[in-house]
Design a protein around this motif. Structure first.
Motif, PDB file in Angstrom:
ATOM      1  N   LYS A   1      -0.642  12.692 -23.724  1.00 27.57           N
ATOM      2  CA  LYS A   1       0.306  13.142 -22.705  1.00 27.57           C
ATOM      3  C   LYS A   1       0.493  12.080 -21.628  1.00 27.57           C
ATOM      4  CE  LYS A   1       1.092  17.319 -24.375  1.00 27.57           C
ATOM      5  NZ  LYS A   1       0.313  17.224 -25.633  1.00 27.57           N
ATOM      6  N   GLN A   2      -0.574  11.388 -21.270  1.00 27.21           N
ATOM      7  CA  GLN A   2      -0.458  10.315 -20.275  1.00 27.21           C
ATOM      8  C   GLN A   2       0.367   9.151 -20.811  1.00 27.21           C
ATOM      9  OE1 GLN A   2      -4.825  10.088 -19.560  1.00 27.21           O
ATOM     10  NE2 GLN A   2      -4.326  10.132 -17.382  1.00 27.21           N
ATOM     11  N   ILE A   3       0.172   8.816 -22.092  1.00 26.13           N
ATOM     12  CA  ILE A   3       0.952   7.732 -22.685  1.00 26.13           C
ATOM     13  C   ILE A   3       2.420   8.138 -22.815  1.00 26.13           C
ATOM     14  CG2 ILE A   3       1.282   6.341 -24.764  1.00 26.13           C
ATOM     15  CD1 ILE A   3      -1.062   5.402 -23.158  1.00 26.13           C
ATOM     16  N   ALA A   4       2.677   9.394 -23.162  1.00 27.92           N
ATOM     17  CA  ALA A   4       4.058   9.879 -23.224  1.00 27.92           C
ATOM     18  C   ALA A   4       4.705   9.804 -21.841  1.00 27.92           C
ATOM     19  CB  ALA A   4       4.100  11.298 -23.765  1.00 27.92           C
ATOM     20  N   PHE A   5       3.950  10.162 -20.803  1.00 26.19           N
ATOM     21  CA  PHE A   5       4.447  10.045 -19.431  1.00 26.19           C
ATOM     22  C   PHE A   5       4.766   8.587 -19.119  1.00 26.19           C
ATOM     23  CE2 PHE A   5       3.988   9.358 -14.896  1.00 26.19           C
ATOM     24  CZ  PHE A   5       4.644  10.447 -14.339  1.00 26.19           C
ATOM     25  N   PHE A   6       3.888   7.670 -19.534  1.00 28.41           N
ATOM     26  CA  PHE A   6       4.140   6.239 -19.326  1.00 28.41           C
ATOM     27  C   PHE A   6       5.411   5.801 -20.053  1.00 28.41           C
ATOM     28  CE2 PHE A   6       3.772   1.842 -20.756  1.00 28.41           C
ATOM     29  CZ  PHE A   6       3.487   1.170 -19.573  1.00 28.41           C
ATOM     30  N   ALA A   7       5.586   6.277 -21.285  1.00 31.08           N
ATOM     31  CA  ALA A   7       6.768   5.901 -22.064  1.00 31.08           C
ATOM     32  C   ALA A   7       8.048   6.354 -21.375  1.00 31.08           C
ATOM     33  CB  ALA A   7       6.685   6.502 -23.469  1.00 31.08           C
ATOM     34  N   ALA A   8       8.013   7.518 -20.742  1.00 30.95           N
ATOM     35  CA  ALA A   8       9.206   8.065 -20.100  1.00 30.95           C
ATOM     36  C   ALA A   8       9.401   7.546 -18.681  1.00 30.95           C
ATOM     37  CB  ALA A   8       9.125   9.591 -20.079  1.00 30.95           C
ATOM     38  N   ASN A   9       8.303   7.357 -17.952  1.00 31.47           N
ATOM     39  CA  ASN A   9       8.386   7.033 -16.529  1.00 31.47           C
ATOM     40  C   ASN A   9       8.083   5.575 -16.199  1.00 31.47           C
ATOM     41  OD1 ASN A   9       8.507   9.848 -14.850  1.00 31.47           O
ATOM     42  ND2 ASN A   9       7.411  10.111 -16.769  1.00 31.47           N
ATOM     43  N   GLY A  10       7.361   4.893 -17.084  1.00 30.64           N
ATOM     44  CA  GLY A  10       7.081   3.486 -16.860  1.00 30.64           C
ATOM     45  C   GLY A  10       5.840   3.195 -16.045  1.00 30.64           C
ATOM     46  N   TYR A  11       5.026   4.209 -15.771  1.00 31.45           N
ATOM     47  CA  TYR A  11       3.806   3.960 -15.012  1.00 31.45           C
ATOM     48  C   TYR A  11       2.785   5.060 -15.261  1.00 31.45           C
ATOM     49  CZ  TYR A  11       4.937   7.687 -11.653  1.00 31.45           C
ATOM     50  OH  TYR A  11       5.205   8.912 -11.080  1.00 31.45           O
ATOM     51  N   VAL A  12       1.536   4.758 -14.976  1.00 32.62           N
ATOM     52  CA  VAL A  12       0.443   5.723 -14.952  1.00 32.62           C
ATOM     53  C   VAL A  12      -0.328   5.471 -13.668  1.00 32.62           C
ATOM     54  CG1 VAL A  12      -1.739   6.439 -15.996  1.00 32.62           C
ATOM     55  CG2 VAL A  12       0.226   5.968 -17.455  1.00 32.62           C
ATOM     56  N   GLU A  13      -0.721   6.530 -12.995  1.00 33.63           N
ATOM     57  CA  GLU A  13      -1.403   6.415 -11.706  1.00 33.63           C
ATOM     58  C   GLU A  13      -2.822   6.979 -11.799  1.00 33.63           C
ATOM     59  OE1 GLU A  13      -0.900   8.283  -7.180  1.00 33.63           O
ATOM     60  OE2 GLU A  13       0.646   8.601  -8.712  1.00 33.63           O
ATOM     61  N   LEU A  14      -3.782   6.203 -11.323  1.00 30.87           N
ATOM     62  CA  LEU A  14      -5.159   6.673 -11.183  1.00 30.87           C
ATOM     63  C   LEU A  14      -5.463   6.725  -9.695  1.00 30.87           C
ATOM     64  CD1 LEU A  14      -7.060   4.623 -13.933  1.00 30.87           C
ATOM     65  CD2 LEU A  14      -5.974   6.869 -14.141  1.00 30.87           C
ATOM     66  N   GLN A  15      -5.384   7.907  -9.115  1.00 29.00           N
ATOM     67  CA  GLN A  15      -5.527   8.041  -7.670  1.00 29.00           C
ATOM     68  C   GLN A  15      -7.000   8.004  -7.259  1.00 29.00           C
ATOM     69  OE1 GLN A  15      -4.231  11.560  -4.817  1.00 29.00           O
ATOM     70  NE2 GLN A  15      -2.475  10.295  -5.380  1.00 29.00           N
ATOM     71  N   ALA A  16      -7.298   7.153  -6.258  1.00 32.97           N
ATOM     72  CA  ALA A  16      -8.644   7.008  -5.708  1.00 32.97           C
ATOM     73  C   ALA A  16      -9.685   6.789  -6.809  1.00 32.97           C
ATOM     74  CB  ALA A  16      -9.005   8.230  -4.865  1.00 32.97           C
ATOM     75  N   ALA A  17      -9.334   5.985  -7.803  1.00 33.33           N
ATOM     76  CA  ALA A  17     -10.224   5.757  -8.942  1.00 33.33           C
ATOM     77  C   ALA A  17     -11.316   4.740  -8.644  1.00 33.33           C
ATOM     78  CB  ALA A  17      -9.410   5.289 -10.146  1.00 33.33           C
ATOM     79  N   VAL A  18     -11.091   3.886  -7.647  1.00 35.29           N
ATOM     80  CA  VAL A  18     -12.033   2.815  -7.339  1.00 35.29           C
ATOM     81  C   VAL A  18     -12.920   3.260  -6.180  1.00 35.29           C
ATOM     82  CG1 VAL A  18     -12.268   0.378  -6.744  1.00 35.29           C
ATOM     83  CG2 VAL A  18     -10.276   1.155  -8.060  1.00 35.29           C
ATOM     84  N   PRO A  19     -14.241   3.223  -6.350  1.00 34.13           N
ATOM     85  CA  PRO A  19     -15.144   3.682  -5.286  1.00 34.13           C
ATOM     86  C   PRO A  19     -15.094   2.772  -4.064  1.00 34.13           C
ATOM     87  CG  PRO A  19     -16.394   2.722  -7.087  1.00 34.13           C
ATOM     88  CD  PRO A  19     -14.976   2.821  -7.565  1.00 34.13           C
ATOM     89  N   SER A  20     -15.511   3.323  -2.929  1.00 31.69           N
ATOM     90  CA  SER A  20     -15.398   2.628  -1.649  1.00 31.69           C
ATOM     91  C   SER A  20     -16.174   1.314  -1.620  1.00 31.69           C
ATOM     92  CB  SER A  20     -15.865   3.533  -0.512  1.00 31.69           C
ATOM     93  OG  SER A  20     -17.211   3.947  -0.712  1.00 31.69           O
ATOM     94  N   ASN A  21     -17.309   1.241  -2.311  1.00 29.98           N
ATOM     95  CA  ASN A  21     -18.089  -0.003  -2.257  1.00 29.98           C
ATOM     96  C   ASN A  21     -17.333  -1.168  -2.898  1.00 29.98           C
ATOM     97  OD1 ASN A  21     -18.590   1.285  -4.860  1.00 29.98           O
ATOM     98  ND2 ASN A  21     -20.152  -0.275  -5.198  1.00 29.98           N
ATOM     99  N   ILE A  22     -16.555  -0.904  -3.959  1.00 25.79           N
ATOM    100  CA  ILE A  22     -15.756  -1.968  -4.578  1.00 25.79           C
ATOM    101  C   ILE A  22     -14.570  -2.311  -3.679  1.00 25.79           C
ATOM    102  CG2 ILE A  22     -14.322  -2.604  -6.554  1.00 25.79           C
ATOM    103  CD1 ILE A  22     -16.150  -0.989  -8.331  1.00 25.79           C
TER     104      ILE A  22
END
Length: 318
Positions: free
Chosen positions: A10-31
């Motif tokens: 479903k995420q790849i289908a969303f990418f195919a239709a919309n052109g992007y995928v978003e990972l919100q706040a995926a990177v921890p604060s220390n990085i």
């Protein structure tokens, strides 16, 4: 290499239709903090003094003075950044690594990377500023089946008044001249990125986008990383949720059962606000052809959009 968390169908289908995928706040604060420290930008406040503005200069010297390495184009991604560095830790996060692997493969190459900087009004003597024009990075890219991704990483909170990148979902398959698309402003459905720290966007290389105006007294940073595939981009994601019905043709117009709004066909034929009633159908066909490449099935169709155009009885008879 860590155990990656691959994207779903479903995420790849969303990418195919919309052109992007978003990972919100995926990177921890220390990085996030390590990355900002690497570019000497833990304190992003602007006070208008020459010393302060020189430190937070728009472009001058930032890369040269930072701990971010200069990497030759074509370097394998996981050779480009040591695991002990902030960027090395970033690209090896299970969710980030999984998204990269799902879109361009585990052996992708670094095309280029850059730190984009948006200063506030103090840096310009409070003179009015304008947004970067809407553009497409890959006007000259002739490829049809392969695609690059551009990873946009925001290491700090981005508020709505900080001029976060704006982009127009669904424009990635419409190849245009950069100078021509620049005339469009405030398109229906465009997004202005406002997000929490550690958010990462994975954009198809063809999506229309541009930087905004930062009206705060905090410098805004964006790290961009472009990646090239080295293998066919076919079923690289977690296909365990790829259903047989996802490739089965469904009745159209005259229907008796409720259509699943989250099916692959529904996602691929969901219109964007900027679509016109007639020419928007061209985008459905482009998405369907893109999905065929992604799943390795030239017979796939959604609502018969591509098949009816390919029906040539004379050719079939021969």
């Amino acid at each position: 290499m860590t155990d990656s968390i691959l994207l779903s169908t479903k995420q790849i289908a969303f990418f195919a239709a919309n052109g992007y995928v978003e990972l919100q706040a995926a990177v921890p604060s220390n990085i996030n903090e390590r990355f900002l420290s690497a570019i000497d930008a833990i304190d992003r406040r602007e006070d208008g003094s020459p010393e302060n503005l020189q430190k937070l200069s728009r472009l001058g010297g930032l890369m040269a003075k930072s701990d971010i390495p200069a990497v030759p184009a074509g370097t394998p991604l996981y050779e480009a950044f040591k695991e002990s560095t902030a960027l090395g830790a970033l690209v090896r996060l299970p969710s980030v690594q999984g998204a990269i692997q799902s879109l361009v493969g585990a052996k992708c190459l670094l095309d280029h990377h850059f730190v984009h900087v948006a200063n506030g009004p103090l840096a310009y003597g409070n003179r009015p500023q304008i947004s970067q024009h809407l553009h497409q990075d890959s006007t000259i890219d002739p490829r049809e089946s392969a695609f690059d991704i551009q990873m946009f990483y925001f290491p700090h909170d981005v508020t709505s008044d900080m001029g976060g990148t704006r982009f127009v979902p669904g424009t990635h398959l419409r190849v245009v001249s950069e100078s021509a698309v620049a005339r469009y402003q405030n398109m229906l459905g465009q997004r202005h990125i406002a997000c929490p720290a550690g958010t990462v966007f994975f954009m198809h290389h063809g999506i229309w986008h541009g930087g905004g105006v930062n009206s705060t007294n905090l410098t805004r940073f964006l790290y961009k990383l472009r990646l090239n595939p080295t293998e066919p981009q076919v079923r690289l994601w977690d296909t365990s949720d790829l259903e047989r019905d996802d490739s089965r043709q469904r009745p159209i117009f005259f229907v008796k059962e409720r259509i699943d709004p989250e099916s692959v066909a529904s996602i691929l034929t969901r219109p964007m606000p900027w679509f016109e009633n007639d020419t928007g159908r061209i985008e459905y066909i482009q998405r369907i052809r893109f999905w065929r490449n992604l799943i390795g099935d030239e017979t796939f169709d959604a609502d018969y959009w591509a098949t009816r155009l390919e029906c040539e009885p004379k050719l079939l008879a021969s």
